[in-house]
Design a protein around this motif. Structure first.
Motif, PDB file in Angstrom:
ATOM      1  N   UNK A 132     -21.333 -25.384 -14.629  1.00  0.00           N
ATOM      2  CA  UNK A 132     -20.110 -24.836 -14.995  1.00  0.00           C
ATOM      3  C   UNK A 132     -19.546 -24.123 -13.588  1.00  0.00           C
ATOM      4  N   UNK A 133     -18.617 -24.367 -13.370  1.00  0.00           N
ATOM      5  CA  UNK A 133     -17.971 -23.780 -12.297  1.00  0.00           C
ATOM      6  C   UNK A 133     -16.904 -22.777 -12.617  1.00  0.00           C
ATOM      7  N   UNK A 134     -16.897 -21.301 -11.943  1.00  0.00           N
ATOM      8  CA  UNK A 134     -15.810 -20.392 -12.416  1.00  0.00           C
ATOM      9  C   UNK A 134     -15.009 -20.367 -10.958  1.00  0.00           C
ATOM     10  N   UNK A 135     -13.894 -19.809 -11.072  1.00  0.00           N
ATOM     11  CA  UNK A 135     -13.026 -19.723  -9.763  1.00  0.00           C
ATOM     12  C   UNK A 135     -12.386 -20.822  -9.213  1.00  0.00           C
ATOM     13  N   UNK A 136     -11.949 -21.706 -10.367  1.00  0.00           N
ATOM     14  CA  UNK A 136     -11.425 -22.990  -9.781  1.00  0.00           C
ATOM     15  C   UNK A 136     -10.075 -23.239 -10.394  1.00  0.00           C
ATOM     16  N   UNK A 137      -9.333 -22.342 -10.524  1.00  0.00           N
ATOM     17  CA  UNK A 137      -7.622 -22.250 -11.035  1.00  0.00           C
ATOM     18  C   UNK A 137      -6.882 -22.641  -9.643  1.00  0.00           C
ATOM     19  N   UNK A 138      -6.110 -23.765  -9.656  1.00  0.00           N
ATOM     20  CA  UNK A 138      -5.123 -24.034  -8.482  1.00  0.00           C
ATOM     21  C   UNK A 138      -3.864 -23.374  -8.514  1.00  0.00           C
ATOM     22  N   UNK A 139      -3.358 -23.775  -7.576  1.00  0.00           N
ATOM     23  CA  UNK A 139      -1.718 -23.142  -7.415  1.00  0.00           C
ATOM     24  C   UNK A 139      -0.780 -24.094  -8.234  1.00  0.00           C
ATOM     25  N   UNK A 140      -0.007 -23.713  -9.045  1.00  0.00           N
ATOM     26  CA  UNK A 140       0.640 -22.404  -9.234  1.00  0.00           C
ATOM     27  C   UNK A 140       0.073 -21.447 -10.221  1.00  0.00           C
ATOM     28  N   UNK A 141      -1.135 -22.293 -11.040  1.00  0.00           N
ATOM     29  CA  UNK A 141      -1.830 -21.628 -12.048  1.00  0.00           C
ATOM     30  C   UNK A 141      -2.258 -20.184 -11.951  1.00  0.00           C
ATOM     31  N   UNK A 142      -2.544 -19.703 -10.409  1.00  0.00           N
ATOM     32  CA  UNK A 142      -2.931 -18.592 -10.232  1.00  0.00           C
ATOM     33  C   UNK A 142      -2.008 -17.332  -9.857  1.00  0.00           C
ATOM     34  N   UNK A 143      -0.761 -17.732 -10.239  1.00  0.00           N
ATOM     35  CA  UNK A 143       0.241 -16.816 -10.148  1.00  0.00           C
ATOM     36  C   UNK A 143       0.343 -16.044 -11.511  1.00  0.00           C
ATOM     37  N   UNK A 144       0.423 -14.782 -11.576  1.00  0.00           N
ATOM     38  CA  UNK A 144       0.231 -13.869 -12.549  1.00  0.00           C
ATOM     39  C   UNK A 144       1.674 -13.841 -13.554  1.00  0.00           C
ATOM     40  N   UNK A 145       2.698 -14.477 -12.933  1.00  0.00           N
ATOM     41  CA  UNK A 145       4.007 -14.758 -13.811  1.00  0.00           C
ATOM     42  C   UNK A 145       3.937 -15.685 -14.888  1.00  0.00           C
ATOM     43  N   UNK A 146       2.926 -16.765 -14.632  1.00  0.00           N
ATOM     44  CA  UNK A 146       3.081 -18.113 -15.210  1.00  0.00           C
ATOM     45  C   UNK A 146       2.161 -17.931 -16.550  1.00  0.00           C
ATOM     46  N   UNK A 147       2.153 -18.910 -17.420  1.00  0.00           N
ATOM     47  CA  UNK A 147       1.425 -19.154 -18.323  1.00  0.00           C
ATOM     48  C   UNK A 147       0.162 -20.260 -18.140  1.00  0.00           C
ATOM     49  N   UNK A 148      -0.858 -19.726 -17.775  1.00  0.00           N
ATOM     50  CA  UNK A 148      -1.749 -20.867 -17.413  1.00  0.00           C
ATOM     51  C   UNK A 148      -2.762 -21.324 -18.652  1.00  0.00           C
ATOM     52  N   UNK A 149      -2.805 -22.639 -18.692  1.00  0.00           N
ATOM     53  CA  UNK A 149      -3.280 -23.085 -20.079  1.00  0.00           C
ATOM     54  C   UNK A 149      -4.543 -24.140 -19.882  1.00  0.00           C
ATOM     55  N   UNK A 150      -5.832 -23.698 -20.402  1.00  0.00           N
ATOM     56  CA  UNK A 150      -6.821 -24.529 -20.590  1.00  0.00           C
ATOM     57  C   UNK A 150      -6.927 -25.427 -21.616  1.00  0.00           C
TER      58      UNK A 150
END
Length: 767
Positions: free
Chosen positions: A384-402
């Protein structure tokens, strides 16, 4: 091209839709079968490609084989009377009907069939196209069967046809607050009417029946291709650069150059069409025998913004140009939602990453931006790998969905976070003057949604006599098309796909429903409502599932309780901090979906790394509901949009430029909001505390009244931080920034098998 050609093509395309039944009947009489053969998926190079990619899967064999579906296991172990149609007690002995998928080299699966009979079971049917058997066996024999050398997986013989689509039902889109009744042909309730969703992807096949309206017209209102295009004299860098003047020669010429309305191959890859159908597809005109694959917002308008080529890749430039086109036309067409099922590599901070800046501009303009978290949650070694969110999912303003695996059931109590779904936190950052790196550590994803083996529209060329499958179906048809097991008819063609790319449009569709129910919501308020009403899945932590799984029922209920003027007053500055924003009492914080009643998470992420709760979030105006404000850590920035004005130009409609300033002494949260940072404890994977705290545990604490109620609002603080030097438990991998290739934008949606990643973008679901 003859200047009247576009008009002629338009007439012909409308003619195809309106006379579709006649054309198909005529073709049938002529012996022209419209059903597709999957044989052409074996084009030159396919076997070589698959043989090479299989080498990447280094998981132990026992993890790849013999999987027993969770709902089947639950019925096997249950002492109560069977509730599923595929389970029955015969003379006091539990029997089940199951589908057994085999990888035997024997096409007749002789040895496997003999084993089933030898252990007292019956072979009811053989499915050569899927290389599977339908069997009836004793429940006590299921695990033994799963261990047979020829067995890949064992699943219950579930119902496929439903009065509402599986996607609608499992997300809560079919509920008292959303659509109280839904079938393949009719439904009642909110459906996204009037709301525009822009899909930035590989294109949308406009002729597909999934995108027809109730009168067989078109819901894809525009097709534009931004491949290798750049908007004239427009950048998002600051206040001096502007978009072209509305109606100017430059603007008209640009629109002409990117028009893609009449291309016969609008989606050569297939990814974008499937994504669009999850968000807003409908099944009204499908033939009998095909499943109901109605999407979340089946009457929303769609805007096809092509930024990925037929291989599913594009450039950062094209993606930026696509976002800019949407911003420019958003108010003109009421485009309230953007879906970005794509990502690019970035080790930059959200403050400087260009794609992040672009999505913040969209949010500032009032557009809710939904982004796929990525399919990088597991290494090739199975860790399992943590810290693998790419751009633009790393922006605070967007809704990032797993993505979650919903086990192909309406019930939500067997759902789990997919192993491939990217974990947070964000690891982009900056180096100070001493060369010390400071990761952003924004908590992501924001929530999760169904993203495993979801059936949706499959693109072909717009040719009734001889349609050609899209790239993904041609090369991976045995995984994406063949398992569906029914004839593929032009205009109804379907595929099965997995990935966070497929989870994101479910949330985009939900946002459209919320905005139909309450047009006054702002993008940050949409995100907070989705998080607050989500259902926490057992055992998954904040970095795996965010606030929990999408709950459309709860999201609409909470949205309907708020005033409908919030967005307008926020834009004009008429709302002051703490002013009442609910028009009626907030609903009870529970929902019933798929027959299960559950508590809402009551969790929201603010400031990038804070967890908060409390009714005050939705009864009092919070300054952070202004979409122009972005706050993460100790940074608060305000991004303002300027609009074109002048003779013949509709005021406050066409975005002209943006300015971005740092803010100081800015109130962010009001008194009454409940803070939870102190509840989660120090970061420890072993103790499951801090960012590794199960979301359900935090939700229980908030529901019980725990947390610190703010008396005077919030003073800026760093929040929950995953430090650079944190010692993590053995086996945990922390990525220091996702690196794919410089400037390359990848679709985030096709998953072929757990652990198998093609070009870091192709993944098909786990069982």
């Amino acid at each position: 091209m003859n200047p009247i050609t576009p008009f002629i093509i338009l007439i012909e395309r409308r003619h195809v839709l309106s006379l579709r039944a006649t054309v198909l009947a005529a073709l049938a009489m002529l012996g022209g079968a419209v059903a597709f053969s999957t044989a052409h998926a074996r084009e030159s190079g396919r076997d070589d490609l698959l043989s090479k990619t299989r080498l990447l899967d280094s998981r132990p064999a026992e993890l790849m084989r013999g999987a027993v579906a969770r709902d089947l296991e639950a019925e096997m172990l249950s002492a109560r009377k069977p509730t599923a149609k595929w389970a029955r007690d015969i003379k006091g002995v539990r029997h089940v009907q199951a589908i057994v998928v085999s990888d035997s080299t024997d096409p007749k699966m002789t040895d496997l069939r003999a084993h089933i009979v030898r252990t007292g079971g019956k072979v009811l049917a053989m499915h050569s196209s899927v290389h599977a058997l339908t069997v009836q066996i004793k429940a006590s024999q299921v695990r033994t069967l799963a261990k047979h050398r020829d067995v890949v997986s064992v699943s219950p013989n579930r119902d496929v046809m439903r009065t509402a689509s599986l996607l609608e039902s499992t997300t809560g889109a079919v509920s008292a607050n959303a659509r109280t009744a839904s079938t393949k042909t009719t439904y009642t309730g909110v459906d996204g009417t009037g709301v525009g969703i822009a899909v930035l992807d590989s294109g949308i096949m406009g002729e597909h029946w999934a995108f027809a309206d109730v009168n067989a017209g078109y819901r894809v209102k525009r097709h534009v291709s931004l491949l290798n295009k750049a908007l004239t004299n427009w950048t998002l860098a600051g206040g001096s650069a502007t978009s072209p003047s509305p109606g100017s020669a430059a603007q008209v010429a640009y629109e002409t150059s990117i028009a893609n309305d009449y291309d016969l191959t609008q989606d050569g890859n297939g990814h974008g069409t499937h994504v669009a159908s999850v968000a807003a597809g409908r099944a009204k005109f499908y033939s009998a025998g095909t499943p109901d694959t109605t999407g979340i917002a089946p009457n929303a308008n769609l805007y096809d913004v092509k930024v990925l080529n037929d291989l599913g890749t594009g450039t950062l430039n094209d993606a930026l140009a696509g976002i800019e086109w949407v911003i420019y036309h958003a108010k003109e067409h009421n485009i309230r939602v953007i879906n970005l099922s794509l990502a690019t590599s970035s080790t930059e901070s959200w403050q400087t990453d260009p794609l992040c800046v672009a999505v913040r501009s969209a949010a500032a303009a009032g557009i809710t931006v939904v982004v796929a978290a990525g399919n990088f949650g597991k290494s090739l070694q199975g860790q399992e790998v943590y810290g693998r969110i790419g751009s633009p999912g790393n922006d605070p303003s967007v809704i990032t969905v797993g993505a979650t695996n919903f086990q192909n059931t309406v019930a939500r109590n067997d759902d789990s976070v997919n192993n491939f779904s990217s974990r947070g936190p964000t690891r982009g950052g900056y180096k100070d003057v001493l060369g010390i790196r400071h990761p952003d550590n924004v908590i992501k994803p924001d929530l999760v949604a169904p993203g495993n083996k979801v059936v949706g529209a499959g693109a072909t060329t717009a040719s009734v006599p001889a349609p050609t499958w899209n790239y993904l179906a041609r090369f991976f048809g045995s995984s994406l098309v063949t398992p569906l097991g029914y004839s593929q008819v032009y205009g109804e063609t379907q595929m099965m796909m997995s990935g966070t790319s497929i989870a994101a449009p479910a949330v985009a569709g939900a946002a459209a429903l919320m905005l139909q129910a309450n047009p006054g919501l702002t993008p940050p308020l949409v995100k907070a409502i989705l998080q607050y009403t989500a259902q926490p899945l057992p055992n998954a932590n904040l970095l795996q599932q965010g606030a929990g799984q999408l709950n459309v029922d709860g999201a609409i209920a909470l949205a309907k309780s708020l005033k409908t003027d919030i967005a307008d007053k926020a834009a004009s500055g008429a709302y002051t901090s703490g002013q009442t924003i609910n028009s009626k009492a907030l609903p009870t914080a529970t929902s019933t979906v798929g027959g299960t009643t559950f508590n809402w998470s009551k969790v929201a992420f603010v400031g990038g790394s804070h967890v908060v709760s409390g009714n005050a979030l939705f009864t009092k105006y919070q300054p952070i509901w202004d979409p122009r404000i972005t706050w993460a850590g100790g940074v608060v920035r305000k991004r303002d949009v300027g609009y074109w004005s002048g003779t013949g130009i509709t005021a406050n409609t066409f975005a002209k430029s943006f300015t971005d300033v740092a803010m100081t002494n800015q109130p962010l949260l009001t008194a009454g909001v409940v803070g939870g940072d102190l509840l989660v404890g120090a970061n420890s994977t072993a103790a499951r505390t801090g960012l590794f705290l199960p979301t359900a545990s935090l939700s229980t604490l908030f529901t019980s009244g725990a947390g610190v109620t703010l008396g005077t609002g919030l003073v800026l603080s760093e929040g929950l931080v995953l430090s650079e030097g944190l010692v993590l438990s053995e086996g945990l991998v922390l990525s220091e920034g996702l690196v794919l290739s410089e400037g390359l934008v990848l679709s985030e949606g096709l998953v072929l098998s757990e652990g198998l990643v093609l070009s870091e973008s192709v993944v098909e679901g786990e069982d």
